[in-house]
Scaffold this active site. Structure first.
Site, short mmCIF file in Angstrom:
data_model
loop_
_atom_site.label_atom_id
_atom_site.label_comp_id
_atom_site.label_asym_id
_atom_site.label_seq_id
_atom_site.Cartn_x
_atom_site.Cartn_y
_atom_site.Cartn_z
N PHE A 62 -22.26 11.10 -25.28
CA PHE A 62 -21.76 10.24 -26.36
C PHE A 62 -21.38 8.85 -25.85
O PHE A 62 -21.36 7.89 -26.61
CB PHE A 62 -20.58 10.89 -27.09
N TYR A 78 0.84 -1.20 0.00
CA TYR A 78 0.00 0.00 0.00
C TYR A 78 0.88 1.25 0.00
O TYR A 78 0.64 2.19 -0.75
CB TYR A 78 -0.90 -0.03 1.23
N ASP A 110 -0.59 19.04 -21.00
CA ASP A 110 -1.25 17.73 -21.08
C ASP A 110 -0.41 16.90 -22.06
O ASP A 110 -0.45 17.12 -23.27
CB ASP A 110 -2.69 17.88 -21.57
N LYS A 153 -2.18 6.21 -22.67
CA LYS A 153 -1.61 6.56 -23.97
C LYS A 153 -0.09 6.62 -23.87
O LYS A 153 0.59 5.76 -24.37
CB LYS A 153 -2.19 7.90 -24.44
N ARG A 179 -16.42 12.20 -33.48
CA ARG A 179 -15.88 13.42 -32.88
C ARG A 179 -16.57 14.57 -33.60
O ARG A 179 -16.13 15.04 -34.62
CB ARG A 179 -14.36 13.50 -33.02
N PHE A 216 -10.02 19.24 -24.52
CA PHE A 216 -10.32 17.81 -24.62
C PHE A 216 -11.61 17.58 -23.81
O PHE A 216 -11.88 18.33 -22.88
CB PHE A 216 -9.15 16.97 -24.08
N THR A 217 -12.38 16.58 -24.17
CA THR A 217 -13.72 16.39 -23.55
C THR A 217 -13.65 16.37 -22.02
O THR A 217 -14.37 17.12 -21.36
CB THR A 217 -14.36 15.06 -24.03
C1 LIG Z 1 -7.21 10.51 -23.18
C2 LIG Z 1 -6.87 11.88 -22.86
C3 LIG Z 1 -7.13 12.39 -21.60
C4 LIG Z 1 -7.84 11.61 -20.53
O1 LIG Z 1 -7.14 10.48 -20.16
P1 LIG Z 1 -7.87 9.17 -19.59
O2 LIG Z 1 -6.76 8.29 -19.17
O3 LIG Z 1 -8.69 8.60 -20.70
O4 LIG Z 1 -8.72 9.62 -18.46
C5 LIG Z 1 -6.75 13.70 -21.35
N1 LIG Z 1 -6.15 14.44 -22.30
C6 LIG Z 1 -5.89 13.97 -23.53
C7 LIG Z 1 -5.22 14.82 -24.53
C8 LIG Z 1 -6.24 12.68 -23.85
O5 LIG Z 1 -6.00 12.22 -25.09
#
Ligand SMILES: *Cc1c(COP(=O)(O)O)cnc(C)c1O
Length: 482
Positions: free
Chosen positions: A455, A81, A223, A266, A389, A133-134
């Site tokens: 979506f 932990y 980001d 990613k 999108r 971003f969403t």
């Molecule tokens: C995917 C993504 C996020 C969010 O990440 P998650 O791991 O899916 O929560 C934030 N910013 C960008 C640019 C992304 O492509």
């Protein structure tokens, strides 16, 4: 730049610089069943069952292929932990690469956005950025903040020669920081700008943005979720950087940012996320929030196995052969589609191939969800799952009307190192067929519309029996074949 391998005859094409050692079986169901599956999913590709999908190009999130070294590292994870050695390894990998002192874990990218917004965004604040971003926008909106996009014109021109569509407009940034002084908690710059087609910014542009932010004493937040693709484009499109190593370019990027966060679904090809900074006060604030929302400071909601995999995945991002694969295969796919007259976003970006839905099916009205309709049609045509999108991915206007998007795209993501050349050629073939039969494709209408991030779970119906007609035409053209 394509790979350095020359060909004796014919056109050059990219080659996988890895071999496949673990495979997952795929099935392609007949077109009548694809039609049935699309209907059952409310024509929403998020709601399709994986067993009905042949090529899953929904996203690159959490579905990139892992390397043998990543898998091996997962076997030696230290499960505890607090004080996990696995986290020490991740921290040291991240510190080496980004040159930032403080490293905090979160369970995925949006969790970092939640913490960032919770820490800094107050009602009425404005957050300038190159593009939203969403999930970023949702977390800022939840605290009453407002996103202000400062992109250049070319960002939303789907066909362009501009190599750095992700650049932020420096003059406007400078003006906004002056005009809104005191009301801006941070500026956000997104690498490999997702929603405009995985498009990069130049290191030169980032440096200028960094300078402007420092002069105004406003933190710059990076980001870095799609940093791997952006790095490839800096090295291959920005002349001044072409002879530098990826490691050096990352360090220069990192220098400009006060806070870096990313989705390790990613960047790093596993599942998790990190927040990095050099500012002890900022770190202190985040340290109060991470255990509250995510978990203790040495796992932050991630499993230790994933933590080990991310550590290795980040190191592998320094390997040009690793980061070139995605953009070069996308470039190949885009090139083949352009040759066939199929409308796509150009220049090719990272992340995936983006179809220009408005040009693909110009007869479908925006209120009937152009990109969403195209997504349903692509699945019926080839068992290929893309992501809408466009208008469907937006929230409604405050007055309840549809917020019609300027840009309607269907994204066909190529998760890193997952698809082979033949699968890309198949996709190109099915898209060419669909484009030749585009007149058949019609629109969609809501059956069930959730209030938040609609979506993901919303369900739709076709405005006519066009999906049946499309499946019948497929049967006619392809005979008994799949
Ligand atoms: C995917 C993504 C996020 C969010 O990440 P998650 O791991 O899916 O929560 C934030 N910013 C960008 C640019 C992304 O492509």
């Amino acid at each position: 730049m394509d790979n350095d391998i020359a060909f004796f005859k014919g056109d050059s094409f990219p080659i996988e610089m890895h071999k496949v050692r673990i495979v997952q079986k795929l099935t392609l169901i007949p077109v009548e069943e694809r039609l049935k599956a699309a209907r059952a999913a409310g024509f929403n590709t998020f709601l399709l069952k994986n067993s009905d999908v042949f090529l899953d190009m929904l996203t690159d999130s959490g579905v990139n292929a892992m390397s043998d070294r990543q898998l091996a590292a997962m076997m030696t994870a230290d499960d505890s932990y607090a004080g996990s050695m696995s986290f020490d390894r991740l921290k040291s990998a991240a510190t080496n690469i980004f040159n930032k002192q403080y490293v905090l874990p979160v369970h995925q990218g949006r969790a970092a956005e939640n913490i960032l917004a919770e820490a800094f965004v107050k009602a009425g604040n404005i957050i300038p950025m190159n593009y939203h971003f969403t999930t970023t926008k949702a977390h800022i909106g939840l605290r009453g903040g407002k996103v202000l996009e400062l992109y250049n014109k070319s960002a939303i021109q789907l066909q362009s020669e501009e190599m750095f569509k992700g650049n932020i407009d420096i003059a406007r940034l400078e003006n906004v920081l002056k005009a809104e002084a005191g009301n801006i908690p941070f500026v956000r710059i997104e690498a490999g700008t997702n929603l405009i087609g995985g498009q990069p910014w130049s290191l030169c542009n980032l440096r200028e943005a960094g300078k402007v932010c420092r002069a105004a004493k406003i933190p710059l937040v990076l980001d870095a979720s799609l940093l791997a693709d952006n790095l490839y484009f800096i090295k291959t499109r920005e002349l001044a950087e072409k002879d530098r190593t990826i490691a050096d370019i990352i360090k220069d990027i990192s220098k400009e940012a006060d806070i870096i966060y990313f989705s390790a679904r990613k960047l790093g090809c596993a599942r998790g996320g990190l927040i990095l900074t050099d500012d002890p006060r900022v770190n202190e604030i985040f340290m109060g929030l991470v255990p509250l929302y995510e978990g203790f400071l040495t796992y932050g909601g991630m499993s230790v196995r994933e933590i080990e995999a991310i550590a290795v995945g980040l190191e592998e991002t320094l390997d040009f052969d690793m980061i070139r694969h995605g953009p070069e295969f996308i470039n190949f796919m885009v090139g083949e589609l352009v040759k066939r007259g199929v409308p796509v976003v150009t220049p090719a970006g990272g992340l995936g191939c983006h179809l220009d839905a408005k040009k693909f099916i110009p007869h479908v009205p925006p209120e009937e969800f152009i990109a969403g309709s195209l997504g349903a049609a692509v699945f019926i045509a080839g068992g290929i799952r893309g992501m809408e999108r466009g208008t469907l991915s937006e929230e409604r206007n405050p007055d309840g009307s549809e917020h019609i998007c300027d840009v309607e795209m269907l994204r066909l993501a190529l998760p890193r190192r997952v698809f082979t050349m033949s699968q890309i050629k198949y996709t190109v073939d099915r898209l060419e067929w669909l484009y030749a039969n585009r007149d058949i494709v019609g629109g969609l209408k809501w059956v069930y519309e959730p209030k938040m991030l609609r979506f993901f779970n919303g369900r739709l119906d076709s405005v006519s029996d066009w999906p049946e007609k499309l499946a019948q035409k497929f049967r006619k053209d392809f005979g008994e074949s799949l």
